[in-house]
Motif scaffolding. Structure first.
Motif, PDB file in Angstrom:
ATOM      1  N   ILE A 189       0.831  -1.213   0.000  1.00 49.43           N
ATOM      2  CA  ILE A 189       0.000   0.000   0.000  1.00 49.43           C
ATOM      3  C   ILE A 189       0.866   1.264   0.000  1.00 49.43           C
ATOM      4  CG2 ILE A 189      -1.762   1.315   1.299  1.00 49.43           C
ATOM      5  CD1 ILE A 189      -2.810  -1.402   0.415  1.00 49.43           C
ATOM      6  N   LEU A 190       1.878   1.298   0.883  1.00 52.81           N
ATOM      7  CA  LEU A 190       2.589   2.555   1.154  1.00 52.81           C
ATOM      8  C   LEU A 190       3.848   2.738   0.312  1.00 52.81           C
ATOM      9  CD1 LEU A 190       2.220   2.517   5.052  1.00 52.81           C
ATOM     10  CD2 LEU A 190       0.812   3.781   3.419  1.00 52.81           C
ATOM     11  N   LYS A 191       4.249   1.678  -0.416  1.00 53.96           N
ATOM     12  CA  LYS A 191       5.427   1.839  -1.275  1.00 53.96           C
ATOM     13  C   LYS A 191       5.097   1.483  -2.723  1.00 53.96           C
ATOM     14  CE  LYS A 191      10.281   1.032  -1.682  1.00 53.96           C
ATOM     15  NZ  LYS A 191      11.472   0.419  -1.153  1.00 53.96           N
ATOM     16  N   THR A 192       4.748   0.200  -2.950  1.00 56.02           N
ATOM     17  CA  THR A 192       4.516  -0.235  -4.334  1.00 56.02           C
ATOM     18  C   THR A 192       3.437   0.634  -5.009  1.00 56.02           C
ATOM     19  OG1 THR A 192       4.908  -2.435  -3.463  1.00 56.02           O
ATOM     20  CG2 THR A 192       4.136  -2.295  -5.754  1.00 56.02           C
ATOM     21  N   HIS A 193       2.337   0.862  -4.282  1.00 63.00           N
ATOM     22  CA  HIS A 193       1.229   1.646  -4.866  1.00 63.00           C
ATOM     23  C   HIS A 193       1.014   2.947  -4.098  1.00 63.00           C
ATOM     24  CE1 HIS A 193       0.322  -1.731  -7.441  1.00 63.00           C
ATOM     25  NE2 HIS A 193       0.210  -2.528  -6.391  1.00 63.00           N
ATOM     26  N   ASP A 194       2.093   3.507  -3.579  1.00 65.35           N
ATOM     27  CA  ASP A 194       2.010   4.708  -2.725  1.00 65.35           C
ATOM     28  C   ASP A 194       1.196   5.826  -3.372  1.00 65.35           C
ATOM     29  OD1 ASP A 194       2.490   6.630  -0.796  1.00 65.35           O
ATOM     30  OD2 ASP A 194       4.471   7.161  -1.562  1.00 65.35           O
ATOM     31  N   SER A 195       1.505   6.112  -4.662  1.00 67.69           N
ATOM     32  CA  SER A 195       0.848   7.277  -5.258  1.00 67.69           C
ATOM     33  C   SER A 195      -0.648   7.031  -5.480  1.00 67.69           C
ATOM     34  CB  SER A 195       1.523   7.667  -6.569  1.00 67.69           C
ATOM     35  OG  SER A 195       1.429   6.596  -7.468  1.00 67.69           O
ATOM     36  N   VAL A 196      -1.034   5.762  -5.642  1.00 68.65           N
ATOM     37  CA  VAL A 196      -2.460   5.466  -5.842  1.00 68.65           C
ATOM     38  C   VAL A 196      -3.243   5.592  -4.530  1.00 68.65           C
ATOM     39  CG1 VAL A 196      -4.133   3.689  -6.498  1.00 68.65           C
ATOM     40  CG2 VAL A 196      -1.987   3.904  -7.764  1.00 68.65           C
ATOM     41  N   PHE A 197      -2.596   5.147  -3.426  1.00 67.02           N
ATOM     42  CA  PHE A 197      -3.328   5.129  -2.150  1.00 67.02           C
ATOM     43  C   PHE A 197      -3.031   6.362  -1.284  1.00 67.02           C
ATOM     44  CE2 PHE A 197      -3.307   0.529  -3.141  1.00 67.02           C
ATOM     45  CZ  PHE A 197      -4.680   0.313  -3.070  1.00 67.02           C
ATOM     46  N   ALA A 198      -2.600   7.457  -1.905  1.00 68.30           N
ATOM     47  CA  ALA A 198      -2.138   8.604  -1.105  1.00 68.30           C
ATOM     48  C   ALA A 198      -3.231   9.604  -0.757  1.00 68.30           C
ATOM     49  CB  ALA A 198      -0.993   9.312  -1.832  1.00 68.30           C
ATOM     50  N   SER A 199      -4.484   9.296  -1.065  1.00 66.87           N
ATOM     51  CA  SER A 199      -5.521  10.276  -0.722  1.00 66.87           C
ATOM     52  C   SER A 199      -6.165   9.928   0.619  1.00 66.87           C
ATOM     53  CB  SER A 199      -6.563  10.362  -1.834  1.00 66.87           C
ATOM     54  OG  SER A 199      -7.217  11.611  -1.747  1.00 66.87           O
ATOM     55  N   ARG A 200      -7.075  10.767   1.055  1.00 67.47           N
ATOM     56  CA  ARG A 200      -7.798  10.534   2.313  1.00 67.47           C
ATOM     57  C   ARG A 200      -9.280  10.474   2.025  1.00 67.47           C
ATOM     58  NH1 ARG A 200      -3.674   9.426   5.656  1.00 67.47           N
ATOM     59  NH2 ARG A 200      -2.468  11.206   6.393  1.00 67.47           N
ATOM     60  N   PRO A 201     -10.009   9.578   2.733  1.00 70.79           N
ATOM     61  CA  PRO A 201     -11.463   9.604   2.559  1.00 70.79           C
ATOM     62  C   PRO A 201     -12.051  10.887   3.119  1.00 70.79           C
ATOM     63  CG  PRO A 201     -10.806   8.031   4.283  1.00 70.79           C
ATOM     64  CD  PRO A 201      -9.549   8.587   3.697  1.00 70.79           C
ATOM     65  N   ARG A 202     -13.195  11.273   2.606  1.00 73.25           N
ATOM     66  CA  ARG A 202     -13.871  12.458   3.172  1.00 73.25           C
ATOM     67  C   ARG A 202     -14.437  12.095   4.528  1.00 73.25           C
ATOM     68  NH1 ARG A 202     -18.215  15.274  -0.484  1.00 73.25           N
ATOM     69  NH2 ARG A 202     -18.429  16.334   1.514  1.00 73.25           N
ATOM     70  N   SER A 203     -14.394  13.031   5.441  1.00 71.39           N
ATOM     71  CA  SER A 203     -14.979  12.762   6.752  1.00 71.39           C
ATOM     72  C   SER A 203     -15.698  14.015   7.204  1.00 71.39           C
ATOM     73  CB  SER A 203     -13.862  12.406   7.741  1.00 71.39           C
ATOM     74  OG  SER A 203     -14.120  12.946   9.017  1.00 71.39           O
ATOM     75  N   LYS A 204     -16.953  13.815   7.624  1.00 69.07           N
ATOM     76  CA  LYS A 204     -17.749  14.970   8.024  1.00 69.07           C
ATOM     77  C   LYS A 204     -17.108  15.670   9.219  1.00 69.07           C
ATOM     78  CE  LYS A 204     -21.964  14.436   9.581  1.00 69.07           C
ATOM     79  NZ  LYS A 204     -23.327  13.945   9.460  1.00 69.07           N
ATOM     80  N   ILE A 205     -16.584  14.865  10.138  1.00 67.91           N
ATOM     81  CA  ILE A 205     -15.960  15.433  11.335  1.00 67.91           C
ATOM     82  C   ILE A 205     -14.759  16.296  10.944  1.00 67.91           C
ATOM     83  CG2 ILE A 205     -14.636  14.836  13.399  1.00 67.91           C
ATOM     84  CD1 ILE A 205     -17.053  13.673  14.156  1.00 67.91           C
ATOM     85  N   PHE A 206     -13.906  15.756  10.062  1.00 66.79           N
ATOM     86  CA  PHE A 206     -12.724  16.528   9.650  1.00 66.79           C
ATOM     87  C   PHE A 206     -13.149  17.788   8.910  1.00 66.79           C
ATOM     88  CE2 PHE A 206      -9.562  12.715   9.437  1.00 66.79           C
ATOM     89  CZ  PHE A 206      -9.727  12.559  10.803  1.00 66.79           C
ATOM     90  N   GLU A 207     -14.168  17.643   8.053  1.00 65.23           N
ATOM     91  CA  GLU A 207     -14.591  18.820   7.295  1.00 65.23           C
ATOM     92  C   GLU A 207     -15.087  19.917   8.225  1.00 65.23           C
ATOM     93  OE1 GLU A 207     -17.215  17.406   4.220  1.00 65.23           O
ATOM     94  OE2 GLU A 207     -15.533  16.464   3.170  1.00 65.23           O
ATOM     95  N   LYS A 208     -15.862  19.503   9.232  1.00 67.64           N
ATOM     96  CA  LYS A 208     -16.422  20.508  10.150  1.00 67.64           C
ATOM     97  C   LYS A 208     -15.335  21.103  11.047  1.00 67.64           C
ATOM     98  CE  LYS A 208     -21.135  20.171  10.013  1.00 67.64           C
ATOM     99  NZ  LYS A 208     -21.690  21.110   9.121  1.00 67.64           N
ATOM    100  N   LEU A 209     -14.442  20.246  11.555  1.00 70.16           N
ATOM    101  CA  LEU A 209     -13.501  20.732  12.568  1.00 70.16           C
ATOM    102  C   LEU A 209     -12.198  21.263  11.986  1.00 70.16           C
ATOM    103  CD1 LEU A 209     -13.800  18.019  15.382  1.00 70.16           C
ATOM    104  CD2 LEU A 209     -14.698  20.336  15.430  1.00 70.16           C
ATOM    105  N   LEU A 210     -11.817  20.784  10.812  1.00 69.59           N
ATOM    106  CA  LEU A 210     -10.494  21.123  10.289  1.00 69.59           C
ATOM    107  C   LEU A 210     -10.595  21.918   8.980  1.00 69.59           C
ATOM    108  CD1 LEU A 210      -8.819  17.647  11.009  1.00 69.59           C
ATOM    109  CD2 LEU A 210      -8.778  19.664  12.445  1.00 69.59           C
ATOM    110  N   TYR A 211     -11.243  23.036   9.045  1.00 70.35           N
ATOM    111  CA  TYR A 211     -11.294  23.965   7.914  1.00 70.35           C
ATOM    112  C   TYR A 211     -11.662  23.285   6.604  1.00 70.35           C
ATOM    113  CZ  TYR A 211      -9.353  27.465  10.986  1.00 70.35           C
ATOM    114  OH  TYR A 211      -9.179  28.350  12.009  1.00 70.35           O
ATOM    115  N   ASN A 212     -12.765  22.530   6.658  1.00 70.25           N
ATOM    116  CA  ASN A 212     -13.237  21.876   5.441  1.00 70.25           C
ATOM    117  C   ASN A 212     -12.150  20.987   4.817  1.00 70.25           C
ATOM    118  OD1 ASN A 212     -15.348  21.344   3.835  1.00 70.25           O
ATOM    119  ND2 ASN A 212     -15.140  23.167   2.529  1.00 70.25           N
TER     120      ASN A 212
END
Ligand code: HEM
Length: 457
Positions: A59-82
């Motif tokens: 995940i973190l080396k062979t396919h690092d660039s493919v798996f480098a995003s983050r899922p959306r999270s309502k909590i993060f969006e609300k608390l961490l500047y969208n």
């Protein structure tokens, strides 16, 4: 479709009922049955869980660039500047710029060295606080938590906002809310329950309160003399000079500063808490560490950062604590950006991935039959490190999303631990020091660590 082995799931909630209070432990247990790459469903959301060093490397080396995003999270969006902070921003140009600003301007080795005086002063204050307890039980967890908060406040904001201030109260509230589980993220048709329960309103209030405070702090920096060099100063200068290629606006400045608190405070204090817990449970290790530190610093009243370099056993203790108690055991979830083939499976774009760092650190195949035991000696002969190259020990993650605060955290950790064992003899107040774990995304001790410290200097 994804054909990794899957534990049976229930309608609507999927496998959520199998996570229990300590998901890192439940998922590790499930991986023994279902394998290093499993497919689970959190509600209706498919999640791949990687539980061995090899799977983590995929995940973190062979396919690092493919798996480098983050899922959306309502909590993060609300608390961490969208999600415009670095830790939860989706992979892309904005995240790349934010990360390079942090790595180059805020958390580089040069910047970390420049905060040496802050660390030394705050450690001296911590040692005095413990000395004042004069052999009565002291709440070490609380002392460590205020130490890391004070260090990060001074480094990021230029002054302390300690216990009793609005800032500390808000940080504690924010950290609590970041650990909240929202059913609506996984079972979309139940999203209304988050609203009815008042959660959304509470998140919004915290975000607003925090923003007002940060806004005032940034404004004060703009009005001030500007000869200090905390994170806010550096970011404001970069904004003025347009020196980073990124047009950092006010919001990005506040979001980067927020990242340092969210990513750096609880993680840093938790690590020392576990080191001391394990040392108290293993008195021969504590004695060996004290001998090393006291020999190297004989005749000195405290341990300096130059002394640390020669302390091999200290570094082994730190590695062993990070292996058994990675402060963020399930990392921060990753998400794939595009379709990819992973071990003959087709993984569609947008799939969530969790790497169970806790399981990786306890894998018997790499660490042997005593993988669950605290034995720092195992690292003395090994050259493997936790900087993201050796996948059997990745408490800071690896690859593009790896923790940018690693040097900052390690220097602080080593010098705090060395001073604690140099300046005091320690005694647990329990027959066997408790190892119960808290719930949440940063796993600290469930109950504060009370200890008796006897000054040796
Ligand atoms: C012992 C202390 C620490 C530990 C164990 C730790 C661990 C981690 C881990 C596991 C991740 C997730 C990596 C991934 O998703 O692939 C992470 C990310 C992050 N950490 Fe740390 N961390 C520590 C201290 C710090 C400090 C001191 C700071 C800042 C001052 C910091 C800032 C961040 C940020 C901003 C991210 C997000 C990076 C990104 O998404 O690109 N951390 N950390």
């Amino acid at each position: 479709s994804i054909t990794f082995p899957s534990p049976p799931r229930l309608p609507l909630i999927g496998n959520l009922h199998q996570l229990g209070q300590h998901p890192h432990r439940s998922l590790c247990y499930l991986s023994h049955r279902y394998g290093p790459l499993m497919l689970l469903h959190f509600g209706s959301v498919p999640v791949i869980v990687a539980s061995t060093a090899e799977a983590a490397r995929d995940i973190l080396k062979t396919h690092d660039s493919v798996f480098a995003s983050r899922p959306r999270s309502k909590i993060f969006e609300k608390l961490l500047y969208n999600s415009r902070n670095m830790a939860s921003a989706p992979y892309g140009e904005y995240w790349r710029q934010m990360k390079s600003v942090s790595v180059i301007h805020l958390l580089s080795n040069k910047m970390v060295r420049s905060f040496r005086e802050v660390r030394e002063e705050e450690i001296t204050l911590m040692m005095e606080k413990i000395r004042k307890s004069s052999s009565k039980p002291v709440n070490l967890s609380k002392i460590l938590s205020s130490l890391t908060n004070d260090v990060i406040c001074r480094v990021a904001l230029g002054r302390k906002y300690g216990v009793g201030t609005d800032f500390k109260e808000l940080i504690d509230r924010l950290m609590r809310q970041l650990g909240t589980f929202t059913i609506g993220s996984y079972v979309p048709w139940l999203a209304w329950t988050d609203w009815v329960s008042g959660l959304e309103a509470r998140l919004e209030k915290t975000a607003n309160d925090f923003d007002k405070l940060l806004e005032r702090i940034v404004q004060d920096h703009e009005d001030g003399d500007g000869d200090k060099t905390d994170f806010v100063d550096v970011l404001l200068a970069a904004q003025r000079e347009k020196s980073v290629g990124l047009d950092i606006d006010r919001l990005s400045i506040k979001a980067i500063v927020l990242d340092a608190f969210v990513g750096g405070t609880d993680t840093s204090s938790t690590l020392v808490e576990w080191e001391m817990t394990e040392l108290l449970r293993h008195p021969t290790c504590l004695k060996r560490l004290q001998e090393e530190v006291r020999t190297i610093c004989s005749g000195k009243s405290s341990v300096s950062e130059d002394d640390i370099k020669e302390m091999k056993y200290l570094k082994a203790v730190v590695k062993e604590a990070l292996r058994l108690h990675p402060p963020v055991p399930l990392m921060v979830p990753h998400q794939s950006l595009e379709d990819v083939r992973l071990r003959d499976n087709h993984i569609p774009a947008g799939t969530q991935v969790i790497v169970n760092l806790w399981a990786v650190g306890r894998e018997a195949a790499t660490w042997g039959p005593d993988a669950n035991e605290f034995r720092p000696e195992r690292h003395l002969e090994s050259s493997s490190d936790f900087r993201g190259q050796d996948f059997d020990l990745i408490p800071f993650g690896a690859g593009r999303r790896m923790c940018p605060g690693i040097s900052f955290a390690v220097v602080l950790n080593e010098v705090v631990l060395a001073n604690l064992v140099h300046g005091f003899d320690w005694q647990s107040i329990e027959d066997e020091t408790d190892v119960a774990e808290s719930i949440g995304s940063v796993i600290r001790r469930m109950y504060p660590l009370y200890v008796i410290a006897t000054s040796t200097t």
